[in-house]
Design a protein around this motif. Structure first.
Motif, mmCIF file in Angstrom:
data_model
loop_
_atom_site.group_PDB
_atom_site.id
_atom_site.type_symbol
_atom_site.label_atom_id
_atom_site.label_comp_id
_atom_site.label_asym_id
_atom_site.label_seq_id
_atom_site.Cartn_x
_atom_site.Cartn_y
_atom_site.Cartn_z
ATOM 1 N N THR A 124 -8.330 -8.038 20.010
ATOM 2 C CA THR A 124 -7.065 -7.639 20.658
ATOM 3 C C THR A 124 -7.343 -6.880 21.960
ATOM 4 O OG1 THR A 124 -6.935 -5.583 19.366
ATOM 5 C CG2 THR A 124 -5.852 -7.530 18.450
ATOM 6 N N CYS A 131 2.590 -9.348 19.308
ATOM 7 C CA CYS A 131 2.487 -9.389 20.765
ATOM 8 C C CYS A 131 3.912 -9.343 21.315
ATOM 9 C CB CYS A 131 1.762 -10.651 21.236
ATOM 10 S SG CYS A 131 1.393 -10.665 22.999
ATOM 11 N N LEU A 174 -0.381 -10.385 13.501
ATOM 12 C CA LEU A 174 -0.763 -10.086 14.880
ATOM 13 C C LEU A 174 0.492 -10.029 15.743
ATOM 14 C CD1 LEU A 174 -3.173 -9.642 16.788
ATOM 15 C CD2 LEU A 174 -3.203 -12.100 17.193
ATOM 16 N N ALA A 184 -5.625 -14.821 21.436
ATOM 17 C CA ALA A 184 -6.136 -13.976 20.369
ATOM 18 C C ALA A 184 -6.311 -14.765 19.075
ATOM 19 C CB ALA A 184 -5.194 -12.787 20.145
ATOM 20 N N LEU A 223 -1.962 -6.263 22.571
ATOM 21 C CA LEU A 223 -1.558 -6.790 21.265
ATOM 22 C C LEU A 223 -1.865 -5.731 20.211
ATOM 23 C CD1 LEU A 223 -3.421 -9.263 22.803
ATOM 24 C CD2 LEU A 223 -2.157 -10.586 21.087
ATOM 25 N N HIS A 224 -1.341 -5.925 19.006
ATOM 26 C CA HIS A 224 -1.650 -5.004 17.918
ATOM 27 C C HIS A 224 -1.707 -5.797 16.611
ATOM 28 C CE1 HIS A 224 -2.128 -1.046 16.145
ATOM 29 N NE2 HIS A 224 -1.316 -1.434 15.165
ATOM 30 N N ALA A 225 -2.736 -5.487 15.815
ATOM 31 C CA ALA A 225 -2.940 -6.170 14.539
ATOM 32 C C ALA A 225 -2.587 -5.236 13.381
ATOM 33 C CB ALA A 225 -4.389 -6.634 14.418
#
Length: 659
Positions: A107, A190, A188, A235, A118-120
């Motif tokens: 990310t 975004c 994930l 990603a 982005l963030h997971a």
């Protein structure tokens, strides 16, 4: 081995401006280099994602379309959390980021590559399998990834699941849903966020600036929503390649797509803005190299910017793009032709400069202080906290309490300057010329230009023990009176017709004056109330003056030149006995009013208190200088003036002239 092979790839440190968020990633910079070198942009690999409805496996909702225009997410299964490839770790380290493990590193890598954060999330910890962009509830709290329990700012945008907040949108994720070593299913996220809201939230949480969140620094600029599907697809492709993930599907919510509007540009616009023409063919070529869609109709260029360019809106934006791609070195340097406009000095500005020159000439030092002050200072300007100015305008989002109010008077700033400098210097004589800000109902505040003068400690020329020729002497109220009178003389200012009153707010009642003009205070000067001086850690004998420039301008006379009288002056000394409560200013005014035009000056010589004048009384010795412009004064002329003066003093002040 070659040193370059050991150190790794070349690192470029770039300084970007907020109007170019498209250059926050490597691809954006590569696009610029390709345009400048006529090269071909080679973007990252990976196929576009197909967005489908995942049902109850994963969904996203937008409760605030203004704060979150676009929200997408992908569901990845069979994820193997582990170290990322060595080349990726080296690139992250070179970019100043600490490698953690493959999911998080990917990310961050995509953020550096495309500019889109982005963030997971651990999908198993997302309750209801739903991600929601909403505003924080009242008193809502969240433990963020840095291990800090934070109270969420009111109205802050958060990413939540069906039950609670999972992270601060665009700023920092939450600890509970972070990726762990045992994570196998990843949601994930975004998204695109409104920049000003992200900036305010990051600042409120102390995560703004170079030490704050890398995502917040990017979202605080206006990232294009078009980056969302690109970054998510990139990603996913890297997670499939380096984490063994399998994409179960992706969902994208974009309720109000951002319109990309064509901008029209005429050849005349280029010449008007740059001062030199550029051929239409060269302009079209430059825009196409920047990936603009360009059409030419009837000598007019119609250019549609790429979706990632959020900074293009008007013809001048296109002119700037054309100029920098064609090359600034191809724009000739020419001296402007035509007549230069005549300089017209602003009357108030001219008055300010004359006042500044006069005060510097008197030996005072000019100071400059902040327009924003601590509102608590205003309560310390009088002994009982009574305000001397209207309530100040308060800053909605101040950087600190000490700069949270627009000052309605210069006195607070002046006293703070005297306080801080008095610790280092035995003699202080300073002034400041600056506006104060007074609130007006349903209107912008009034900016009232003011002069403030402050004296404390020893008087000049004895300063810091520089000379033994003159005995040390503290400033007194006559020094300040001389400065105020000298300034008024230098500006050609007459005393106001509205009158002069003894005393001024926050000052010693018997050693201060207030001049009013047109219903407002024009000049207030005198000794500071000793209790106020003590509150500011100043000596009891501290003196201040405030002069309203607009009133001084209204009272200023036209400058006239007169030939000095060539006839001799005659001086007389008077000893005037009067009540202790009568201020010397009243004595001086009575003498001038009675003597009329023949009196040149009045000077205070001495003040006596003792048995010869009686208890509760004092004797004021003054020296009067008489001079005529038409001839030598006769003794009878002087005696008539003295009789008028004695009569006025007795009638208005109950004073007697001692023999």
């Amino acid at each position: 081995a070659p040193l370059a092979n050991v150190l790794g790839e070349t690192v470029l440190a770039l300084e970007l401006q907020p109007n170019r968020p498209d250059c926050l990633g490597v691809v954006g910079i590569a696009r610029e280099v390709a345009a400048l070198t006529r090269g071909r942009l080679r973007g990252p690999e990976g196929a576009a994602l197909e967005f489908v409805d995942l049902g109850d496996r994963l969904d996203v909702h937008i409760d605030d379309a203004q704060g979150c225009p676009r929200f997408a997410a992908a569901l990845l299964e069979n994820v193997r959390v582990g170290p990322s490839p060595r080349w990726m770790q080296e690139r992250l380290t070179s970019a100043g980021m600490r490698p953690i493990y493959n999911v998080v590193d990917i990310t961050n890598y995509v953020m550096l590559e495309l500019g889109q954060p982005l963030h997971a999330y651990d999908a198993e910890r997302v309750r209801g399998r739903t991600l929601i962009a909403r505003r924080a509830a009242a008193d809502e709290r969240l433990r963020t990834l840095d291990g800090v329990e934070r109270a969420l700012p009111p109205g802050a945008l958060v990413i939540a699941d069906a039950e609670r907040a999972l992270g601060v949108a665009g700023v920092l994720g939450g600890e509970d849903s972070e990726i762990r070593a045992e994570t196998t299913t990843v949601a994930l996220e975004c998204a695109s966020f409104e920049p000003r809201g992200i900036g305010r939230t990051a600042a409120a949480l102390g995560l703004h600036g170079s030490s704050g969140s890398a995502a917040a620094r990017r979202f605080a600029w206006e990232l294009s929503p078009a980056l969302v599907p690109q970054a998510l697809a990139r990603a996913v492709e890297l997670l499939e390649r380096h984490a063994g993930a399998r994409c179960a599907g992706a969902v994208d919510r974009y309720p109000r797509p951002r319109a990309v509007t064509p901008v029209r540009l005429r050849g005349a616009d280029i010449a008007r803005v740059l001062g030199t023409p550029i051929a239409d063919d060269d302009a079209v070529d430059a825009l196409r190299r920047l990936e603009f869609e360009v059409e030419v109709h009837g000598g007019e260029i119609i250019a549609t910017p790429p979706a990632i360019r959020t900074d293009i809106a008007i013809p001048e934006d296109l002119v700037e793009e054309v100029a920098r791609i064609v090359g600034y070195e191809h724009i000739p340097t020419r001296i402007p032709d035509g007549p230069l406009p005549l300089h017209e000095a602003h009357p108030l500005e001219d008055l300010r400069e004359r006042a500044r020159d006069a005060l510097v000439g008197f030996g005072l030092q000019e100071t400059i202080s902040y327009s924003l002050i601590d509102p608590a200072w205003l309560a310390r300007l009088t002994a009982d906290g009574t305000p001397i100015a209207p309530s100040p305008l308060l800053v909605t989002n101040p950087t600190s309490v000490s700069q949270s109010a627009a000052r309605p008077t210069l006195r607070a700033s002046l006293l703070d300057t005297l306080r801080r400098n008095h610790r280092q210097r035995a003699s202080l004589g300073v002034f400041e010329i600056a506006p104060v800000y007074l609130p007006r109902a349903r209107d912008l505040p009034e900016e009232r230009w003011t002069i403030a003068v402050g004296l404390a400690g020893d008087a000049e020329p004895v300063r810091e023990g520089e000379t033994w020729l003159v005995a040390r002497r503290p400033w007194d109220v006559r020094d300040l009176e001389g400065l105020v009178s000298g300034l008024c003389d230098a500006l050609g200012v007459a005393r106001p017709h509205d009158g002069v009153a003894a005393g001024a707010p926050g000052m010693h009642p018997g050693r201060s004056e207030t001049w009013t003009h047109d219903g407002r205070i024009a000049v207030a000067w005198g000794q500071l109330d000793p209790r106020v001086a003590a509150a500011w850690d100043l000596p009891p004998a501290a003196f201040v003056a405030e002069l309203d420039l607009r009133s001084l301008f209204a009272l200023a006379r036209r400058t006239t030149v007169t030939v000095p009288s060539r006839y001799p002056a005659a001086t007389r000394d008077l000893a005037i006995a009067l009540d202790e409560a009568v201020p010397y200013g009243d004595v001086q005014r009575a003498i001038r009013d009675a003597a009329r035009s023949g009196l040149e000056s009045v000077a205070l010589v001495d003040i006596y208190r003792g048995p010869q004048v009686g208890e509760g009384r004092k004797s004021v010795a003054v020296r009067l200088t008489f001079r005529s412009e038409t001839g030598t004064l006769a003794e009878d002329d002087i005696e008539r003036s003295l009789r008028r003066i004695e009569g006025r003093l007795g009638h208005t002040l109950g004073a007697t002239v001692r023999s």
